[in-house]
Design an enzyme around this catalytic site. Sequence first.
Site, PDB file in Angstrom:
ATOM      1  N   ARG A   1      44.346  48.375  31.815  1.00 24.74           N
ATOM      2  CA  ARG A   1      43.437  48.917  32.837  1.00 24.74           C
ATOM      3  C   ARG A   1      43.958  50.221  33.413  1.00 24.74           C
ATOM      4  O   ARG A   1      43.175  51.059  33.884  1.00 24.74           O
ATOM      5  CB  ARG A   1      43.187  47.868  33.931  1.00 24.74           C
ATOM      6  CG  ARG A   1      42.369  46.684  33.430  1.00 24.74           C
ATOM      7  CD  ARG A   1      42.204  45.623  34.504  1.00 24.74           C
ATOM      8  NE  ARG A   1      43.455  45.040  34.933  1.00 24.74           N
ATOM      9  CZ  ARG A   1      44.113  44.100  34.263  1.00 24.74           C
ATOM     10  NH1 ARG A   1      43.633  43.611  33.143  1.00 24.74           N
ATOM     11  NH2 ARG A   1      45.258  43.635  34.704  1.00 24.74           N
TER      12      ARG A   1
ATOM     13  N   GLU B   1      57.113  36.024  35.548  1.00 26.22           N
ATOM     14  CA  GLU B   1      57.345  34.713  36.166  1.00 26.22           C
ATOM     15  C   GLU B   1      57.834  33.717  35.105  1.00 26.22           C
ATOM     16  O   GLU B   1      58.788  32.979  35.327  1.00 26.22           O
ATOM     17  CB  GLU B   1      56.036  34.237  36.803  1.00 26.22           C
ATOM     18  CG  GLU B   1      56.240  33.114  37.781  1.00 26.22           C
ATOM     19  CD  GLU B   1      54.918  32.690  38.406  1.00 26.22           C
ATOM     20  OE1 GLU B   1      53.922  33.402  38.215  1.00 26.22           O
ATOM     21  OE2 GLU B   1      54.906  31.634  39.055  1.00 26.22           O
TER      22      GLU B   1
END
Length: 174
Positions: free
Chosen positions: A62, A99
């Site tokens: 993006r 993560e």
Amino acid sequence: MDLDKLIRERIRDVDDYPKPGVVFKDITPLLADHVAFAGVVDTIVNHHGRGTIDKIVGIEARGFIIAAPVAYHFGAGFVPVRKKGKLPSRTHEETYDLEYGTETIEMHVDAFGPGDRVLIVDDVLATGGTAKAAVDLVRRGGGEVAGISVLIELSFLRGREQLGNVDVHSLVTV
Ligand code: AMP
């Protein structure tokens, strides 16, 4: 209409995407609104000023959408930072922690001329891992990091703290 208000209204929160617990900032409504999209591009260019930047680095995927018109309006070149394995020529690469697991991004070794002033552009600054890796890639490529512009900063994730004294400019802070 107030531009800041319009931009905020055109960012859609999608709960639990791509996985439970994440609130995804969906910018497709903003991109589909030409006033909001042009306002984002103009705000980024005006913040830095035309003539101050040689290359715009866009981060896949993006980030590319915002970075390309910013480059055009700056009169600057565009350089892609991509996920590992997507760029065809010789690259520098940086790996950083997510993560769960790691991510590797790459940039062509010959992307910059000596001393190029570089602005990094992405849609969202979250933990800052991606932005930090992009800063390191630019520096390894011989560029001088003039700043980072993001559309949305998730300030509760404190990504900016990863970026030392790099100028971080965000249009919307959550
Ligand atoms: P980070 O490395 O944690 O700062 O994550 C930044 C990258 O992940 C950016 O390239 C974003 O496109 C994407 N990202 C992270 N969190 C979100 C979110 N909540 N909504 C949309 N994109 C996100």
